[in-house]
Design a protein around this motif. Structure first.
Motif, PDB file in Angstrom:
ATOM      1  N   GLN A  66       0.623  -0.936   0.097  1.00  0.00           N
ATOM      2  CA  GLN A  66      -0.160   0.415  -0.326  1.00  0.00           C
ATOM      3  C   GLN A  66       0.730   1.019   0.139  1.00  0.00           C
ATOM      4  O   GLN A  66       1.096   1.701   0.776  1.00  0.00           O
ATOM      5  CB  GLN A  66      -1.129   0.050   1.100  1.00  0.00           C
ATOM      6  N   GLN A  67       1.486   1.536  -0.807  1.00  0.00           N
ATOM      7  CA  GLN A  67       2.356   2.687  -1.099  1.00  0.00           C
ATOM      8  C   GLN A  67       1.123   3.737  -2.181  1.00  0.00           C
ATOM      9  O   GLN A  67       1.272   3.498  -2.807  1.00  0.00           O
ATOM     10  CB  GLN A  67       3.314   2.534  -2.064  1.00  0.00           C
ATOM     11  N   PRO A  68       1.007   4.951  -1.830  1.00  0.00           N
ATOM     12  CA  PRO A  68       0.664   6.226  -2.736  1.00  0.00           C
ATOM     13  C   PRO A  68       1.123   6.545  -3.602  1.00  0.00           C
ATOM     14  O   PRO A  68       2.140   5.995  -3.957  1.00  0.00           O
ATOM     15  CB  PRO A  68       1.724   7.764  -1.782  1.00  0.00           C
ATOM     16  N   GLU A  69       0.292   6.152  -5.103  1.00  0.00           N
ATOM     17  CA  GLU A  69       1.094   5.696  -6.473  1.00  0.00           C
ATOM     18  C   GLU A  69       1.834   7.482  -6.743  1.00  0.00           C
ATOM     19  O   GLU A  69       2.473   7.008  -7.722  1.00  0.00           O
ATOM     20  CB  GLU A  69       0.088   6.449  -7.313  1.00  0.00           C
ATOM     21  N   SER A  70       1.684   8.164  -6.168  1.00  0.00           N
ATOM     22  CA  SER A  70       2.711   9.580  -6.300  1.00  0.00           C
ATOM     23  C   SER A  70       4.094   9.037  -5.377  1.00  0.00           C
ATOM     24  O   SER A  70       4.826  10.317  -5.929  1.00  0.00           O
ATOM     25  CB  SER A  70       2.229  10.856  -6.172  1.00  0.00           C
ATOM     26  N   GLN A  71       4.305   8.297  -4.997  1.00  0.00           N
ATOM     27  CA  GLN A  71       5.489   8.027  -3.699  1.00  0.00           C
ATOM     28  C   GLN A  71       6.530   7.537  -5.093  1.00  0.00           C
ATOM     29  O   GLN A  71       6.392   6.758  -5.625  1.00  0.00           O
ATOM     30  CB  GLN A  71       5.227   6.975  -2.609  1.00  0.00           C
TER      31      GLN A  71
ATOM     32  N   VAL B  40      11.247   6.609  -9.537  1.00  0.00           N
ATOM     33  CA  VAL B  40      10.692   5.413 -10.242  1.00  0.00           C
ATOM     34  C   VAL B  40       9.169   4.962  -8.874  1.00  0.00           C
ATOM     35  O   VAL B  40       9.669   5.157  -7.899  1.00  0.00           O
ATOM     36  CB  VAL B  40      11.495   3.253 -10.248  1.00  0.00           C
ATOM     37  N   ARG B  41       8.409   4.749  -9.787  1.00  0.00           N
ATOM     38  CA  ARG B  41       7.321   5.491  -8.916  1.00  0.00           C
ATOM     39  C   ARG B  41       5.883   3.928  -8.428  1.00  0.00           C
ATOM     40  O   ARG B  41       6.272   3.618  -9.468  1.00  0.00           O
ATOM     41  CB  ARG B  41       6.555   6.946  -8.794  1.00  0.00           C
ATOM     42  N   HIS B  42       5.629   4.011  -7.322  1.00  0.00           N
ATOM     43  CA  HIS B  42       4.892   3.092  -7.415  1.00  0.00           C
ATOM     44  C   HIS B  42       3.679   3.150  -7.987  1.00  0.00           C
ATOM     45  O   HIS B  42       3.207   3.514  -8.430  1.00  0.00           O
ATOM     46  CB  HIS B  42       4.374   3.017  -5.564  1.00  0.00           C
ATOM     47  N   ALA B  43       3.008   1.731  -8.417  1.00  0.00           N
ATOM     48  CA  ALA B  43       2.195   1.166  -9.390  1.00  0.00           C
ATOM     49  C   ALA B  43       2.519   2.002 -10.571  1.00  0.00           C
ATOM     50  O   ALA B  43       1.488   2.626 -11.734  1.00  0.00           O
ATOM     51  CB  ALA B  43       0.585   1.750  -8.888  1.00  0.00           C
TER      52      ALA B  43
ATOM     53  N   ALA C 238      29.966   8.631  -7.423  1.00  0.00           N
ATOM     54  CA  ALA C 238      28.597   9.492  -6.680  1.00  0.00           C
ATOM     55  C   ALA C 238      27.411   9.902  -6.477  1.00  0.00           C
ATOM     56  O   ALA C 238      27.166   9.010  -7.859  1.00  0.00           O
ATOM     57  CB  ALA C 238      29.588  11.149  -6.863  1.00  0.00           C
ATOM     58  N   GLY C 239      26.572  10.075  -6.018  1.00  0.00           N
ATOM     59  CA  GLY C 239      25.420  10.861  -5.880  1.00  0.00           C
ATOM     60  C   GLY C 239      25.728   9.635  -5.034  1.00  0.00           C
ATOM     61  O   GLY C 239      26.103   8.778  -4.032  1.00  0.00           O
ATOM     62  N   SER C 240      23.593   9.355  -4.895  1.00  0.00           N
ATOM     63  CA  SER C 240      23.103   8.346  -3.685  1.00  0.00           C
ATOM     64  C   SER C 240      21.817   7.763  -4.150  1.00  0.00           C
ATOM     65  O   SER C 240      21.559   8.360  -5.593  1.00  0.00           O
ATOM     66  CB  SER C 240      22.869   9.446  -2.508  1.00  0.00           C
ATOM     67  N   ILE C 241      22.242   6.558  -3.667  1.00  0.00           N
ATOM     68  CA  ILE C 241      20.383   5.921  -4.242  1.00  0.00           C
ATOM     69  C   ILE C 241      18.960   6.089  -2.835  1.00  0.00           C
ATOM     70  O   ILE C 241      19.794   5.496  -1.791  1.00  0.00           O
ATOM     71  CB  ILE C 241      20.869   4.666  -4.982  1.00  0.00           C
ATOM     72  N   MET C 242      18.114   5.193  -3.227  1.00  0.00           N
ATOM     73  CA  MET C 242      17.067   5.790  -2.054  1.00  0.00           C
ATOM     74  C   MET C 242      15.926   4.585  -2.516  1.00  0.00           C
ATOM     75  O   MET C 242      15.903   4.708  -3.619  1.00  0.00           O
ATOM     76  CB  MET C 242      16.748   6.656  -1.460  1.00  0.00           C
ATOM     77  N   LEU C 243      15.949   3.373  -1.889  1.00  0.00           N
ATOM     78  CA  LEU C 243      15.430   2.260  -1.830  1.00  0.00           C
ATOM     79  C   LEU C 243      14.078   2.529  -0.283  1.00  0.00           C
ATOM     80  O   LEU C 243      14.157   1.891   0.485  1.00  0.00           O
ATOM     81  CB  LEU C 243      15.842   0.904  -2.080  1.00  0.00           C
ATOM     82  N   MET C 244      12.173   2.742  -0.847  1.00  0.00           N
ATOM     83  CA  MET C 244      11.585   2.475   0.116  1.00  0.00           C
ATOM     84  C   MET C 244      12.572   3.659   1.370  1.00  0.00           C
ATOM     85  O   MET C 244      12.059   2.995   2.270  1.00  0.00           O
ATOM     86  CB  MET C 244      11.280   1.728   0.593  1.00  0.00           C
ATOM     87  N   GLY C 245      12.793   4.766   0.909  1.00  0.00           N
ATOM     88  CA  GLY C 245      13.417   5.258   2.103  1.00  0.00           C
ATOM     89  C   GLY C 245      14.413   5.596   2.953  1.00  0.00           C
ATOM     90  O   GLY C 245      15.018   5.903   3.606  1.00  0.00           O
TER      91      GLY C 245
END
Length: 260
Positions: A8-13, A38-41, A69-76
């Protein structure tokens, strides 16, 4: 999908994000200052001419390569320095361009073997496959959801190329990914198989995020809500397909000989 947990992720997240992603190979910079969400749904396409850096970005996101360099985030969570096996366990799963199934196992057994991880089973290959019988119900449900029930007892080696790709996606879905990365899922397919895989991806994306590298622009136009165009390792344009296909820079760099 039948066997999937409904995330259950908000579609805009954005469930997978990168900021300032860069990768150097000696004096050569293959990827420079790439930001991606990359967004849910949603189905998100990464396109560009050969040598644009698409595979390098995929390898960076799935941690097969470490970014310069740089950063990567997965599910926060920051996964910039997380090893690839842990990233996969966190729900970021990649399906490769070349089909990767066990050819001498049946279709059903391929899925049962894939299901063992999420069921906290430690399967040893010297044990009989009957040890995985407890997974039969889940495996059958997953095969039904991707349209492989009739081929359940066939050897994977005997499937057509397109059906092998369906089986590969089924084994990937057995890991219950939150983000699914597909590397040229339509490569080498006939039109009938392309339609089957496209419909499967569309169904898969109802409950998870999908990022795909794809050269077939008709598929991208039909399937993807968001498109990122790379050129020489940098983002050239992004937006929906209509937006990027009208961009004169994109037409010059990539779509000049393609049907837009």
């Amino acid at each position: 999908m039948t066997n999937a947990v409904q995330h259950q992720q908000p579609e805009s997240q954005a469930v997978l994000s990168a900021r300032g992603l860069r990768r150097d190979f000696g004096a050569f910079t293959a990827v420079r200052d790439v930001d991606i969400d990359v967004r849910h749904a949603e189905v998100h396409a990464l396109i560009g001419p050969n040598g644009a850096g698409k595979t390098t970005v995929f390898n960076l996101l799935t941690k097969f390569l470490q970014p310069t360099a740089g950063s990567i985030m997965l599910m926060g969570q920051d996964i910039t320095r997380t090893p690839p096996d842990k990233v996969a366990r966190m729900g970021l799963v990649r399906s490769f361009q070349i089909s990767a199934v066990f050819p001498h196992l049946s279709v059903l057994d391929n899925v049962r073997v894939a299901l063992q991880r999420n069921n906290h089973l430690s399967y040893q290959f010297w044990q009989p496959l009957s040890a995985l019988n407890r997974l039969n119900e889940q495996a059958e449900a997953l095969l039904a959801s991707v349209g492989l029930t009739r081929e359940r007892n066939a050897l994977a080696a005997d499937l057509s190329y397109g059906r092998k790709r369906v089986l590969e996606i089924a084994t990937t879905l057995a890991l219950d990914p939150k983000v699914l990365l597909l590397d040229e899922p339509m490569a080498g397919m006939g039109q009938e198989d392309i339609g089957t895989i496209a419909n499967l991806i569309r169904e898969v994306a109802k409950t998870r995020a999908v990022l795909m590298v794809e050269h077939n622009l008709s598929v991208v136009a039909d399937l993807c809500q968001h498109v990122t165009v790379l050129q020489r390792g940098e983002i050239l344009a992004e937006g929906d397909y209509d937006t990027v296909s009208r961009d004169p820079r994109v037409r010059t760099a990539y779509m000049g000989t393609e049907e837009a």
